[in-house]
Write an enzyme that holds these catalytic residues in place. Sequence first.
Site, mmCIF file in Angstrom:
data_model
loop_
_atom_site.group_PDB
_atom_site.id
_atom_site.type_symbol
_atom_site.label_atom_id
_atom_site.label_comp_id
_atom_site.label_asym_id
_atom_site.label_seq_id
_atom_site.Cartn_x
_atom_site.Cartn_y
_atom_site.Cartn_z
ATOM 1 N N PRO A 183 -4.402 17.917 14.266
ATOM 2 C CA PRO A 183 -3.878 17.402 12.991
ATOM 3 C C PRO A 183 -2.678 16.488 13.209
ATOM 4 O O PRO A 183 -1.758 16.821 13.955
ATOM 5 C CB PRO A 183 -3.469 18.677 12.251
ATOM 6 C CG PRO A 183 -3.120 19.640 13.351
ATOM 7 C CD PRO A 183 -4.078 19.333 14.468
ATOM 8 N N TYR A 216 -5.020 -0.788 5.521
ATOM 9 C CA TYR A 216 -6.078 0.167 5.197
ATOM 10 C C TYR A 216 -6.429 0.206 3.713
ATOM 11 O O TYR A 216 -7.222 1.053 3.295
ATOM 12 C CB TYR A 216 -5.656 1.581 5.602
ATOM 13 C CG TYR A 216 -5.438 1.798 7.076
ATOM 14 C CD1 TYR A 216 -6.452 1.590 8.004
ATOM 15 C CD2 TYR A 216 -4.206 2.239 7.549
ATOM 16 C CE1 TYR A 216 -6.244 1.806 9.350
ATOM 17 C CE2 TYR A 216 -3.984 2.447 8.910
ATOM 18 C CZ TYR A 216 -5.010 2.234 9.804
ATOM 19 O OH TYR A 216 -4.797 2.437 11.137
ATOM 20 N N CYS A 231 7.362 -13.132 4.585
ATOM 21 C CA CYS A 231 6.721 -14.420 4.327
ATOM 22 C C CYS A 231 5.235 -14.339 4.629
ATOM 23 O O CYS A 231 4.696 -15.015 5.504
ATOM 24 C CB CYS A 231 7.381 -15.515 5.159
ATOM 25 S SG CYS A 231 6.832 -17.167 4.703
#
Length: 401
Positions: free
Chosen positions: A263, A305, A331
């Site tokens: 995990p 994502y 930018c």
Amino acid sequence: MSYLSDETLVQLAQEYGTPLYVYNANQISEQYNKLQSAFKKVNARFFYACKALSNINVLKYIESLGASLDCVSIHEVQLGLKAGFAPDRILFTPNCVDFAEVDEGKKLGVNINIDNISILEQFGSKYKGSYPICIRFNPHIMGGGNYKISTGHIDSKFGISIHQLRHIERVVKTTGLNIEGIHMHTGSDIKDVNVFLQGLEVMFELATHFPNLKFIDLGSGFKVPYQDGDVQTDIDLLGEKVAEAFAAYQQETGKELQVWFEPGKFLVSESGYFIVKANVIKQTTATVFVGVNSGFNHLIRPMFYDAYHRIRNISNPKGSDRIYTVVGNICETDTFAWDRTLNEVREGDFLVFYNAGAYGFEMSSNFNSRLKPAEVMMLDGDAKLIRRRDTFEDLLRNQVI
């Protein structure tokens, strides 16, 4: 869950400045306790996937909880050792690395997980069966909430295909390799426990080919909730099903195996808070932008994502609801959130991004020559600075002038 209050977060922002990452250690502990409780009926070990968040103070705390450590680079291994993890509590799972890096892991005495037949052959030729290893398989199972974080499908670079088992067996027989573990990891944000159970069936079939086997590693990918109504991995149900499966395997074969999990996000995601300041409120013909003093150089997940992070205005919690698009100061197009309902935002207000503990600071950069933020860890109400904010000198530190 011991969430940090708006008042606490505002105080931390005022004391340490923004942008600022804050980690609540008590939440990490609660998540680890959930894992131990869910898998109490099976012989399980948990290796924290430190690629999610590798600040050495966080590693030391997780080590104190009794967890082990999952590393994907030799430098993560070295960090783990520096943080106090014993070598036998570290699992090293690199991919696409030179054999020298794997060799270094062996010299450091950690658990080695190999996912490439070429490296397997080199390791076997050099060490024979003198050093036990684990093999990472690609189970050809599609898992994970986003293709970019799915690692077990047929086009993935990770693992050795289960259809190459005969090749592996020839290498093992020829070199005398000692295989004590087999591993799979299908991806992140897995909602359906059946993905793990399907993979476990594949692992049990493979297990019959390795007589010295001691453990099966199912990776991780436990989903955590990012917004109201999110489905998350039912780890209690998974724990019950895994315990039943391992008990049945032991009864059938007479072999008791450990199950390992790795995990990362599950342990640290909800512990993390990312605090920024509203620099400008910019109204256009179509949109009201909140421009904050950060960008994807500090939190890239929404851009990389399409990840969702809940955002709150902690400076004006009773303000009227308004709709904003929250953007950064880089930018590039660095939009954190489109059309998000927030309490009225004023220039100078503090906004907090939740679920920022995993892959937040860890994926940050100095793009646009912007400085990396500070990190603070909270434990039992006490705040500790665990990384100072970058200075201009840090941008030049390794440059040759």
